[in-house]
Every structure is written in C-alpha cells, then in structure tokens.
Design a protein around this motif. Structure first.
Motif, PDB file in Angstrom:
ATOM      1  N   PHE A   1       0.825  -1.203   0.000  1.00 43.04           N
ATOM      2  CA  PHE A   1       0.000   0.000   0.000  1.00 43.04           C
ATOM      3  C   PHE A   1       0.863   1.258   0.000  1.00 43.04           C
ATOM      4  CE2 PHE A   1      -2.080   3.402   2.425  1.00 43.04           C
ATOM      5  CZ  PHE A   1      -3.249   3.570   1.688  1.00 43.04           C
ATOM      6  N   VAL A   2       1.896   1.262   0.824  1.00 49.77           N
ATOM      7  CA  VAL A   2       2.719   2.468   0.979  1.00 49.77           C
ATOM      8  C   VAL A   2       3.606   2.693  -0.241  1.00 49.77           C
ATOM      9  CG1 VAL A   2       4.609   3.481   2.333  1.00 49.77           C
ATOM     10  CG2 VAL A   2       2.675   2.420   3.492  1.00 49.77           C
ATOM     11  N   THR A   3       4.067   1.623  -0.880  1.00 48.47           N
ATOM     12  CA  THR A   3       5.028   1.774  -1.977  1.00 48.47           C
ATOM     13  C   THR A   3       4.387   1.795  -3.360  1.00 48.47           C
ATOM     14  OG1 THR A   3       5.389  -0.632  -2.010  1.00 48.47           O
ATOM     15  CG2 THR A   3       6.879   0.707  -0.653  1.00 48.47           C
ATOM     16  N   ARG A   4       3.179   1.263  -3.497  1.00 54.56           N
ATOM     17  CA  ARG A   4       2.627   1.083  -4.845  1.00 54.56           C
ATOM     18  C   ARG A   4       1.331   1.837  -5.111  1.00 54.56           C
ATOM     19  NH1 ARG A   4       5.206  -3.134  -7.498  1.00 54.56           N
ATOM     20  NH2 ARG A   4       7.301  -3.276  -6.577  1.00 54.56           N
ATOM     21  N   THR A   5       0.706   2.426  -4.125  1.00 52.85           N
ATOM     22  CA  THR A   5      -0.572   3.089  -4.353  1.00 52.85           C
ATOM     23  C   THR A   5      -0.410   4.606  -4.280  1.00 52.85           C
ATOM     24  OG1 THR A   5      -1.245   3.137  -2.017  1.00 52.85           O
ATOM     25  CG2 THR A   5      -1.745   1.135  -3.279  1.00 52.85           C
ATOM     26  N   PHE A   6      -1.380   5.308  -4.852  1.00 52.93           N
ATOM     27  CA  PHE A   6      -1.352   6.773  -4.827  1.00 52.93           C
ATOM     28  C   PHE A   6      -1.377   7.295  -3.404  1.00 52.93           C
ATOM     29  CE2 PHE A   6      -3.921  10.621  -4.336  1.00 52.93           C
ATOM     30  CZ  PHE A   6      -3.134  11.528  -5.033  1.00 52.93           C
ATOM     31  N   TRP A   7      -2.247   6.699  -2.559  1.00 48.12           N
ATOM     32  CA  TRP A   7      -2.349   7.159  -1.178  1.00 48.12           C
ATOM     33  C   TRP A   7      -1.047   6.909  -0.426  1.00 48.12           C
ATOM     34  CZ3 TRP A   7      -6.311  10.076   0.315  1.00 48.12           C
ATOM     35  CH2 TRP A   7      -7.490  10.022  -0.426  1.00 48.12           C
ATOM     36  N   GLY A   8      -0.431   5.775  -0.688  1.00 49.03           N
ATOM     37  CA  GLY A   8       0.832   5.470  -0.025  1.00 49.03           C
ATOM     38  C   GLY A   8       1.933   6.435  -0.426  1.00 49.03           C
ATOM     39  N   LYS A   9       1.995   6.761  -1.710  1.00 47.64           N
ATOM     40  CA  LYS A   9       2.999   7.722  -2.160  1.00 47.64           C
ATOM     41  C   LYS A   9       2.740   9.106  -1.567  1.00 47.64           C
ATOM     42  CE  LYS A   9       3.824   5.234  -6.479  1.00 47.64           C
ATOM     43  NZ  LYS A   9       3.679   5.240  -7.971  1.00 47.64           N
ATOM     44  N   ALA A  10       1.468   9.452  -1.432  1.00 53.09           N
ATOM     45  CA  ALA A  10       1.144  10.735  -0.804  1.00 53.09           C
ATOM     46  C   ALA A  10       1.553  10.744   0.665  1.00 53.09           C
ATOM     47  CB  ALA A  10      -0.353  11.010  -0.945  1.00 53.09           C
ATOM     48  N   MET A  11       1.380   9.611   1.337  1.00 48.35           N
ATOM     49  CA  MET A  11       1.819   9.512   2.728  1.00 48.35           C
ATOM     50  C   MET A  11       3.333   9.677   2.831  1.00 48.35           C
ATOM     51  SD  MET A  11      -0.585   6.345   4.015  1.00 48.35           S
ATOM     52  CE  MET A  11       0.429   6.023   5.451  1.00 48.35           C
ATOM     53  N   ARG A  12       4.073   9.037   1.936  1.00 54.47           N
ATOM     54  CA  ARG A  12       5.535   9.153   1.975  1.00 54.47           C
ATOM     55  C   ARG A  12       5.986  10.571   1.668  1.00 54.47           C
ATOM     56  NH1 ARG A  12       8.222   5.679  -1.922  1.00 54.47           N
ATOM     57  NH2 ARG A  12       6.242   5.407  -3.006  1.00 54.47           N
ATOM     58  N   ALA A  13       5.302  11.216   0.736  1.00 62.70           N
ATOM     59  CA  ALA A  13       5.642  12.610   0.426  1.00 62.70           C
ATOM     60  C   ALA A  13       5.389  13.516   1.631  1.00 62.70           C
ATOM     61  CB  ALA A  13       4.829  13.088  -0.773  1.00 62.70           C
ATOM     62  N   THR A  14       4.283  13.254   2.325  1.00 65.42           N
ATOM     63  CA  THR A  14       3.971  14.038   3.518  1.00 65.42           C
ATOM     64  C   THR A  14       5.007  13.812   4.598  1.00 65.42           C
ATOM     65  OG1 THR A  14       1.601  13.873   3.008  1.00 65.42           O
ATOM     66  CG2 THR A  14       2.203  14.478   5.270  1.00 65.42           C
ATOM     67  N   ALA A  15       5.469  12.578   4.748  1.00 64.95           N
ATOM     68  CA  ALA A  15       6.477  12.277   5.761  1.00 64.95           C
ATOM     69  C   ALA A  15       7.799  12.959   5.441  1.00 64.95           C
ATOM     70  CB  ALA A  15       6.673  10.767   5.874  1.00 64.95           C
ATOM     71  N   GLN A  16       8.159  13.044   4.156  1.00 62.60           N
ATOM     72  CA  GLN A  16       9.447  13.632   3.775  1.00 62.60           C
ATOM     73  C   GLN A  16       9.443  15.149   3.880  1.00 62.60           C
ATOM     74  OE1 GLN A  16      10.311  12.118  -0.132  1.00 62.60           O
ATOM     75  NE2 GLN A  16      10.621  10.014   0.584  1.00 62.60           N
ATOM     76  N   ASP A  17       8.354  15.787   3.431  1.00 68.25           N
ATOM     77  CA  ASP A  17       8.311  17.253   3.450  1.00 68.25           C
ATOM     78  C   ASP A  17       6.859  17.711   3.395  1.00 68.25           C
ATOM     79  OD1 ASP A  17       8.523  19.998   3.056  1.00 68.25           O
ATOM     80  OD2 ASP A  17      10.332  19.812   1.850  1.00 68.25           O
ATOM     81  N   PRO A  18       6.224  17.938   4.555  1.00 69.18           N
ATOM     82  CA  PRO A  18       4.794  18.297   4.568  1.00 69.18           C
ATOM     83  C   PRO A  18       4.497  19.582   3.806  1.00 69.18           C
ATOM     84  CG  PRO A  18       5.566  17.716   6.771  1.00 69.18           C
ATOM     85  CD  PRO A  18       6.775  17.801   5.911  1.00 69.18           C
ATOM     86  N   GLU A  19       5.378  20.578   3.919  1.00 68.05           N
ATOM     87  CA  GLU A  19       5.114  21.854   3.249  1.00 68.05           C
ATOM     88  C   GLU A  19       5.119  21.704   1.733  1.00 68.05           C
ATOM     89  OE1 GLU A  19       7.312  21.445   5.691  1.00 68.05           O
ATOM     90  OE2 GLU A  19       6.318  22.544   7.316  1.00 68.05           O
TER      91      GLU A  19
END
Length: 312
Positions: free
Chosen positions: A178-196
C-alpha cells in the motif's frame, strides 16, 4: 530436547512473538514518520483491540471452539470489525489530543500522548475490571507435526502459530504494498518527507495524517486480537509492556522506517524468547534494552534507518 530441536523451537516461538511486535511497531513508526510524535498510547490501542475482539466474540455467542464454517465466516468478520474500531479510535485520539498541538513544542504532544495512554488504560479498567481476562479458546489448537503429519518430535508447531503468521505477515506485506505502490501510499511518503512541499503540490496533509493514524490503529487492533487468540488471556495494563517492546523494536529498526520497524519487531521477538529460555524472564527487558543501546551506539539511526539530512 536435543539442542537442534531447541533452536528450531525457540525460532518458531520468536517468530510468532516477533510478528505481533512488528505489527504494533509499524503503527509507532508510521505516526512518527508523518508527524514526528512518539504515540505512547499506541500500546493501549493494541490492548483495546484485544478487549474489543473479546466483546465481539461474546456478543455473537462464540465462547466455544469454532468449527470450519464458523471460522471461515466469523473470524475474518471479527478481525475486520476490530481493526475498524481501533483504527477509528486511534483517529479520534489524533483529532482530539494531537491535532490541536501540531505547532506546539515537541514536549507538549509527547506529554499529551502519555496522558492519553493513562486515560485508555483506565477506560479498559472500568470497562473490563482489574482482573486477568480469560479470552475464549475459539480457535482450534492442535499440534501440526503430530496430529497432521503423525511425526514424533519434541518440536511443537501448533495451529495457533500458523494463525499468528497467517494474519500478521500478510498485513505487514499488505501495508508495504500500500505504501510503496498506491497513490495514497505515495502521498503519505511525500507528507512524511516534506509536509510543506507536499501541501504545495496539492496533497491534503491532514488527510494523510488521518489515514496514517487509522492504519496504525487498525494494525494494533489486529495484533491485539491475535495476541488474545494465541495466549487466551488479557489484562488492562498489558498495553504498557507490549507498547514498550514495540517502541523498542521501532527504534532498533530505525524510527520512521517501516521495513526497519518490522525487522526490529522480529529481532525483539527472538531476543526475548532466547532470554526467557537461557537467562530469566525477569531479565528479558534488561537484555533487550542492553542490545538496543549497543546497536544505537554504533548505528544511532537504527538497523535500517538513514541518518537525518544535515540542515544548512
């Protein structure tokens, strides 16, 4: 028991114990990765997962060992309901106790998390009482090597061992997919790396935080139900011990790193099993934390964690 059989037996025990720790640790590390908060109430969500599933079994009148059709129908149903309830409970904790403190100094939400932990423990104390709870032995327990394959061995591989692995491992790999292959997972990872930057790119950061809290709570609830089915007991204070081990697993693997949290969970499972066997259960926490300290001395970011980028 021969030494080779003992090694195999303790490996099986460590694998089942570690799988439960890994499920809880993933919730810890997910929340930290998104909002950099150590959610000390997460262990109590695990405890409430056991309480909720116990209540659902009682409500459905399932206090006996289930037959094949009952297992096929009711076990997945109760697992999903437990995960939904604990997921929404963890989400409610975030909305009520953590969201208003997003911009507060880091110590403030940390103290809030400790307070929420005490509140959830007392909720369980009032709800189920101060006694050790007897979880119904609904899952059929038998020795696979003897009863299925008719092998004479000192090694015990029970159906409950397979239950733990069969529930937790697919959840861990499902979360990874889910975290590595789905749109929601990629959005979660992007938020974790740089929320702004994620917000500037159109990602709803608060929605990602809500999704993370829900998934973390659902995993903790599943681990609580599996723990109840495996050990057949529960206590209102059990979340503290499990949460402490799972938090240690998350730090050992690399806080904020999901594969690291899963690896840390299994490492803690094996360490605690071998310590119980060869030293003493009373010294297990000392052994686990000693290993943690040694690892962090040489790898401060954990086994699979990465050093934080330097800020200029």
């Amino acid at each position: 028991m021969h030494w080779s059989e003992l090694i195999i037996q303790q490996t099986i025990n460590g694998l089942t114990r570690g799988a439960i720790f890994a499920c809880i640790a993933l919730g810890y590390t997910m929340v930290y990765g998104i909002i950099e908060l150590i959610n000390f109430a997460h262990g109590d969500i695990f405890m409430l997962g056991l309480m909720v599933s116990l209540t659902l079994f009682a409500a459905l009148g399932l206090a006996h060992t289930l037959g094949p059709w009952e297992l096929l129908i009711f076990m997945p149903l109760i697992l999903v309901l437990t995960m939904l309830i604990t997921g929404f409970l963890n989400l409610a904790v975030d909305r009520i106790a953590y969201r208003p403190l997003r911009r507060a100094p880091r110590l403030v939400p940390l103290i809030s998390a400790i307070g929420v932990s005490f509140m959830l423990e007392n909720l369980a104390l009032v709800w189920k009482g101060p006694y050790v709870l007897s979880y119904p032995d609904v899952f059929p327990s038998f020795d696979i090597l003897r009863d299925v394959f008719h092998l004479e061995s000192e090694i015990y591989v029970t159906s409950k061992d397979l239950l733990v692995i069969g529930v937790t491992i697919p959840l861990i790999f499902g979360l990874h997919f889910f975290v590595t292959r789905t749109f929601w997972g990629k959005a979660m990872r992007a938020t974790a790396q740089d929320p702004e930057t994620a917000a500037a790119m159109g990602i709803d950061v608060e929605r990602m935080i809500m999704l993370t809290c829900f998934i973390g709570g659902a995993l903790a609830g599943a681990a609580g139900m599996v723990h109840g089915l495996y050990y057949n007991i529960g206590q209102w204070w059990m979340g503290y011990q499990a949460g402490l081990r799972a938090f240690t697993a998350a730090v050992l693997g690399g806080i904020g790193n999901m594969p690291g949290a899963a690896l840390g969970g299994f490492v803690i499972g094996f360490l605690s099993t071998w310590s119980d066997q060869y030293i003493s259960a009373r010294w297990t926490n000392a052994v686990v934390f000693s290993i943690l300290i040694l690892v962090l001395v040489f790898r401060p970011h954990g086994l699979l964690g990465e050093p934080a980028p330097e800020k200029h």
